[in-house]
Design an enzyme around this catalytic site. Sequence first.
Site, short mmCIF file in Angstrom:
data_model
loop_
_atom_site.label_atom_id
_atom_site.label_comp_id
_atom_site.label_asym_id
_atom_site.label_seq_id
_atom_site.Cartn_x
_atom_site.Cartn_y
_atom_site.Cartn_z
CG ASP A 19 -33.83 52.46 22.09
OD1 ASP A 19 -33.21 52.72 21.06
OD2 ASP A 19 -34.53 53.32 22.67
CE LYS A 73 -37.14 51.87 20.01
NZ LYS A 73 -35.85 51.87 19.31
P1 NDP Z 1 -27.68 54.74 25.73
O1 NDP Z 1 -28.64 54.57 26.84
O2 NDP Z 1 -26.50 53.84 25.65
O3 NDP Z 1 -27.10 56.23 25.73
C1 NDP Z 1 -27.94 57.35 25.66
C2 NDP Z 1 -27.07 58.57 25.89
O4 NDP Z 1 -27.86 59.72 25.67
C3 NDP Z 1 -26.53 58.69 27.31
O5 NDP Z 1 -25.28 59.31 27.29
C4 NDP Z 1 -27.58 59.56 27.98
O6 NDP Z 1 -27.09 60.29 29.09
C5 NDP Z 1 -27.93 60.50 26.86
N1 NDP Z 1 -29.30 61.02 27.03
C6 NDP Z 1 -30.44 60.29 27.15
N2 NDP Z 1 -31.51 61.11 27.32
C7 NDP Z 1 -31.01 62.36 27.31
C8 NDP Z 1 -31.57 63.63 27.43
N3 NDP Z 1 -32.90 63.78 27.62
N4 NDP Z 1 -30.74 64.70 27.36
C9 NDP Z 1 -29.41 64.55 27.16
N5 NDP Z 1 -28.80 63.37 27.05
C10 NDP Z 1 -29.59 62.30 27.12
O7 NDP Z 1 -28.56 54.68 24.39
P2 NDP Z 1 -28.09 54.41 22.91
O8 NDP Z 1 -26.76 55.02 22.67
O9 NDP Z 1 -28.32 52.99 22.60
O10 NDP Z 1 -29.21 55.22 22.06
C11 NDP Z 1 -29.07 56.60 21.75
C12 NDP Z 1 -30.07 56.98 20.67
O11 NDP Z 1 -29.81 56.19 19.49
C13 NDP Z 1 -31.54 56.76 20.98
O12 NDP Z 1 -32.30 57.74 20.29
C14 NDP Z 1 -31.81 55.39 20.37
O13 NDP Z 1 -33.18 55.20 20.08
C15 NDP Z 1 -30.99 55.51 19.10
N6 NDP Z 1 -30.62 54.25 18.48
C16 NDP Z 1 -29.88 53.31 19.14
C17 NDP Z 1 -29.51 52.16 18.52
C18 NDP Z 1 -28.60 51.17 19.17
O14 NDP Z 1 -28.19 50.22 18.48
N7 NDP Z 1 -28.21 51.35 20.42
C19 NDP Z 1 -29.99 51.84 17.15
C20 NDP Z 1 -30.67 52.93 16.50
C21 NDP Z 1 -31.00 54.07 17.17
P3 NDP Z 1 -27.45 59.80 30.59
O15 NDP Z 1 -26.58 58.59 30.80
O16 NDP Z 1 -27.07 60.96 31.42
O17 NDP Z 1 -28.92 59.48 30.59
#
Ligand code: NDP
Length: 381
Positions: free
Chosen positions: A101, A61
């Site tokens: 990510d 990672k």
């Molecule tokens: P994105 O950056 O596309 O989206 C993250 C989302 O979560 C946004 O809506 C963001 O809101 C919100 N968010 C982030 N931090 C916080 C917080 N502290 N409190 C509330 N909301 C929050 O990321 P992904 O969708 O790619 O990833 C989401 C999760 O999934 C992570 O844990 C990642 O590690 C996991 N993951 C992702 C994969 C992938 O293929 N994308 C694969 C496997 C796991 P805002 O825009 O306001 O920050």
Amino acid sequence: VDDKNRVQINRGFRVQFNSALGPYKGGLRFHPSVMLGTIKFLGFEQTFKNALTGMPIGGGKGGSDFDPKGRSENEIMRFCQSFMTELGRHIGEHTDVPAGDIGVGQRELGYMFGQYKRMMNRYESGVLTGKGLTWGGSRVRTEATGYGAVYFVECMLRTRNQNFDGKRVIVSGAGNVAIYTMQKVASLGGRIIACSDSEGYIVEESGIDLELLKEVKERRRGRVSDYAKLRGASVVFKPKGRVWDVPAEIAMPSATQNELTGQDARTLVKNGVIAVGEGANMPCTPDAVRIFLENKVLFGPGKAANAGGVATSALEMQQNASRDSWSFETTEKRLSEIMHGIHDRCAQTADEYGAPGNYVLGANIAGFMRVAEAVRALGVI
Ligand code: NDP
């Protein structure tokens, strides 16, 4: 160097955890909260998740405390290039294959891939995954984590003769994982009542309009509050409080780690939740997980439920290695088979170790055993 010609300093990390099963593999995260501890726990989890997929990928990672929010296109490009200038010497299609990510999507991967290509003078498609379709990416990669999480929950529901049809579903986040989770849930007849971002959450009893949400989040890079403004009176935007207070039968935390606490789990149980699938990495605190298990809620841990993203990344590596490009249908079918395989591996292992229905135990043991057996066979750690 920012647009005002000032030098900015950020710290970057890459943790190469284990390569017994294949090249190190895991995403890059750009978020101000990133520190070594975050990347280490994510790399540790990733190793077992990747093993669970049954595919030839090790675990790693990376990321940086760089905050892309409020940065111009040029600032983001320059940061990605600087980051790759250092990272480039540590990665390679047979060594370590990063992906996106939080905060790292196709735009950022494009700038990083471009810099790698410039530095190495090689069109080495297999060095990064999550690439754009016109430059070596795989169909379904964008949708894969969300779709995969829904397939996993569907398999869990099936063990109790249930499905998504007509169920109330809450998804936290509104990023990549959340959006495609919502899309697949809706296609299976579930109703998405609520979702969120870091500024608050929205509730829409009649079901969220996904086309409009995608327009706001993906094309305008807006907030869920902007969606609420455009949608009018049918939506409530709550800048404070917990999205988990909204009554639902299925919850899919898909934003970030530790976002669903013991108190939230108690609320969900009280409101009759039957299944929880972790789209994000470790969104439920250990307390919350315990409460779900004690109350016989079907609980899919992230390392199993969200493995569809990395599994499709491994499919992208296969396509790159053979210079091929598969159709959406072929790729989605592979993803669906892989998610069913992960579900069955977790369920069977849980049965074997005397804890039927405990997917946490099943996933941990099944993932660990595959890594341990490879390490033992290779005689190295
Ligand atoms: P994105 O950056 O596309 O989206 C993250 C989302 O979560 C946004 O809506 C963001 O809101 C919100 N968010 C982030 N931090 C916080 C917080 N502290 N409190 C509330 N909301 C929050 O990321 P992904 O969708 O790619 O990833 C989401 C999760 O999934 C992570 O844990 C990642 O590690 C996991 N993951 C992702 C994969 C992938 O293929 N994308 C694969 C496997 C796991 P805002 O825009 O306001 O920050």
